[in-house]
Design an enzyme around this catalytic site. Structure first.
Site, PDB file in Angstrom:
ATOM      1  N   CYS A  79     -65.418  10.529  -5.379  1.00  0.00           N
ATOM      2  CA  CYS A  79     -66.473  11.282  -6.181  1.00  0.00           C
ATOM      3  C   CYS A  79     -65.190  12.289  -6.644  1.00  0.00           C
ATOM      4  O   CYS A  79     -64.681  12.927  -6.050  1.00  0.00           O
ATOM      5  CB  CYS A  79     -67.219  11.952  -5.308  1.00  0.00           C
ATOM      6  SG  CYS A  79     -68.247  13.217  -6.525  1.00  0.00           S
ATOM      7  N   THR A 101     -65.803  14.673  -8.809  1.00  0.00           N
ATOM      8  CA  THR A 101     -65.970  16.031  -8.741  1.00  0.00           C
ATOM      9  C   THR A 101     -65.951  16.673  -7.431  1.00  0.00           C
ATOM     10  O   THR A 101     -65.200  17.855  -7.285  1.00  0.00           O
ATOM     11  CB  THR A 101     -67.549  16.038  -8.812  1.00  0.00           C
ATOM     12  OG1 THR A 101     -67.930  15.289 -10.077  1.00  0.00           O
ATOM     13  CG2 THR A 101     -68.211  17.443  -9.091  1.00  0.00           C
ATOM     14  N   CYS A 149     -65.204   9.708 -13.192  1.00  0.00           N
ATOM     15  CA  CYS A 149     -66.333   9.717 -12.610  1.00  0.00           C
ATOM     16  C   CYS A 149     -66.542   8.401 -11.947  1.00  0.00           C
ATOM     17  O   CYS A 149     -66.717   7.134 -12.893  1.00  0.00           O
ATOM     18  CB  CYS A 149     -67.501  10.173 -13.521  1.00  0.00           C
ATOM     19  SG  CYS A 149     -68.905   9.918 -12.439  1.00  0.00           S
ATOM     20  N   HIS A 208     -69.055   6.779 -11.364  1.00  0.00           N
ATOM     21  CA  HIS A 208     -70.533   6.044 -11.771  1.00  0.00           C
ATOM     22  C   HIS A 208     -69.945   5.255 -13.215  1.00  0.00           C
ATOM     23  O   HIS A 208     -70.435   4.190 -13.479  1.00  0.00           O
ATOM     24  CB  HIS A 208     -71.255   7.016 -12.352  1.00  0.00           C
ATOM     25  CG  HIS A 208     -72.250   7.425 -11.259  1.00  0.00           C
ATOM     26  ND1 HIS A 208     -71.724   8.508 -10.428  1.00  0.00           N
ATOM     27  CD2 HIS A 208     -73.563   6.936 -10.812  1.00  0.00           C
ATOM     28  CE1 HIS A 208     -72.797   8.765  -9.561  1.00  0.00           C
ATOM     29  NE2 HIS A 208     -73.786   8.007  -9.770  1.00  0.00           N
TER      30      HIS A 208
HETATM   31  N1  DGL Z   1     -69.739   9.986  -9.126  1.00  0.00           N
HETATM   32  C1  DGL Z   1     -69.194  11.458  -9.057  1.00  0.00           C
HETATM   33  C2  DGL Z   1     -67.816  11.640  -9.772  1.00  0.00           C
HETATM   34  O1  DGL Z   1     -67.172  10.577  -9.448  1.00  0.00           O
HETATM   35  C3  DGL Z   1     -70.212  12.460  -9.682  1.00  0.00           C
HETATM   36  C4  DGL Z   1     -71.336  12.409 -10.196  1.00  0.00           C
HETATM   37  C5  DGL Z   1     -72.343  13.338  -9.857  1.00  0.00           C
HETATM   38  O2  DGL Z   1     -72.979  13.312  -9.098  1.00  0.00           O
HETATM   39  O3  DGL Z   1     -72.370  14.303 -11.162  1.00  0.00           O
HETATM   40  O4  DGL Z   1     -67.613  12.608 -10.205  1.00  0.00           O
END
Ligand code: DGL
Length: 271
Positions: free
Chosen positions: A75, A77, A188, A190
């Site tokens: 992640c 973040t 990110c 996602h």
């Molecule tokens: N998938 C996460 C990232 O790589 C964060 C997505 C989220 O929960 O805001 O930052």
């Protein structure tokens, strides 16, 4: 003590880290993987640093109790803040941002775009790390307030596809057409889940999925430390989520994870 057969932990706010688990299954197929997605509290990118740290501590404790031999902070973040906890863990902790910066440093691109959550963008962790590794590159970052959330809840749903594409264009058009970026880091986890859509919208634009470098780095570490799993069969994938088991099982299959050994519920942390 961690052994060759101990699992590798993967943490993410939601299903985003499935993109990392997928690369792990492709590049290190004999490793056992233990996944934790905190679906009940996502999107992390819209929380404060203090809240992200509290939620991260919860996931780290889960992984520590299960004796993982390495932890992939899948992640971006969380990775921006993970240095605060690195020493609390008894296993190596790999940051996906570090992996992304490493991957970009090896590329000829000069004008580097980075799309990420707004929190990741606000910390400047990508420009700082890329700047340390490759000072000749210019980094242009774009924080995307809704994209991770839209992907988490619309992935594979035909109605949601259009909404994701609209949001991608809103966040990427300026980077591509005005800043003329030479490549774009999917900052990110996602976003690699919709990599095909990004390729269709911006044909020819090289995309950087940090998970590839992350799998290479962890593979080298396991080899050097005699911790590579030498089982003949495919490794297991046990998924824990703080939200819906059905949804996680369905989305894990949709992104192509195989095997999916189990999907289990874990109580959500109340903020
Ligand atoms: N998938 C996460 C990232 O790589 C964060 C997505 C989220 O929960 O805001 O930052």
């Amino acid at each position: 003590m961690a052994t060759k057969t101990s699992p590798i932990g993967i943490i993410d706010s939601g299903i985003g880290g499935f993109s990392v688990a997928l690369k792990m299954q492709q590049l290190l197929p004999h490793e056992n993987l233990l996944y934790f997605g905190d679906g009940a509290n996502m999107p992390y990118g819209n929380h404060s640093a203090d809240e992200i740290l509290t939620m991260t501590r919860y996931m780290l404790r889960f992984m520590e109790e299960r004796g993982v031999k390495a932890l992939l902070v899948a992640c971006n973040t969380i990775s921006c803040l993970i240095d605060r906890y690195r020493d609390d863990m008894s296993c190596p902790v790999l940051s996906v941002v570090e992996a992304g910066a490493e991957a970009v440093a090896q590329m000829p691109a000069k004008n580097v775009g980075v799309i990420s959550t707004c929190f990741t963008e606000s910390t400047k962790c990508y420009p700082n790390l890329i700047g340390q590794k490759a000072p000749d590159k210019t980094v242009i970052s774009q924080g995307c307030p809704d994209l991770a959330h839209l992907i988490e809840f619309n992935l594979g749903n035909p109605g949601g596809q259009e909404i994701i594409e609209e949001d991608l264009k809103k966040n990427m058009d300026e980077l591509v057409h005005q800043h003329k970026i030479d490549c774009c880091v999917l900052g990110c986890t996602h976003y690699p889940l919709v990599e095909k859509d990004i390729e269709r919208l911006y044909p020819g634009l090289p995309l950087v999925d940090p998970a590839v470098q992350m799998a290479k780095t962890i593979g080298a570490y396991l080899e050097e430390n005699g911790l590579k799993n030498d089982q003949a069969e495919k490794g297991t994938l046990d998924i824990y989520t703080t939200s819906s088991i059905e949804e996680y099982r369905e989305k894990a299959a949709k992104v192509g994870l195989d095997p999916i050994t189990s999907v289990q519920l874990y109580p959500a942390m109340k903020l």
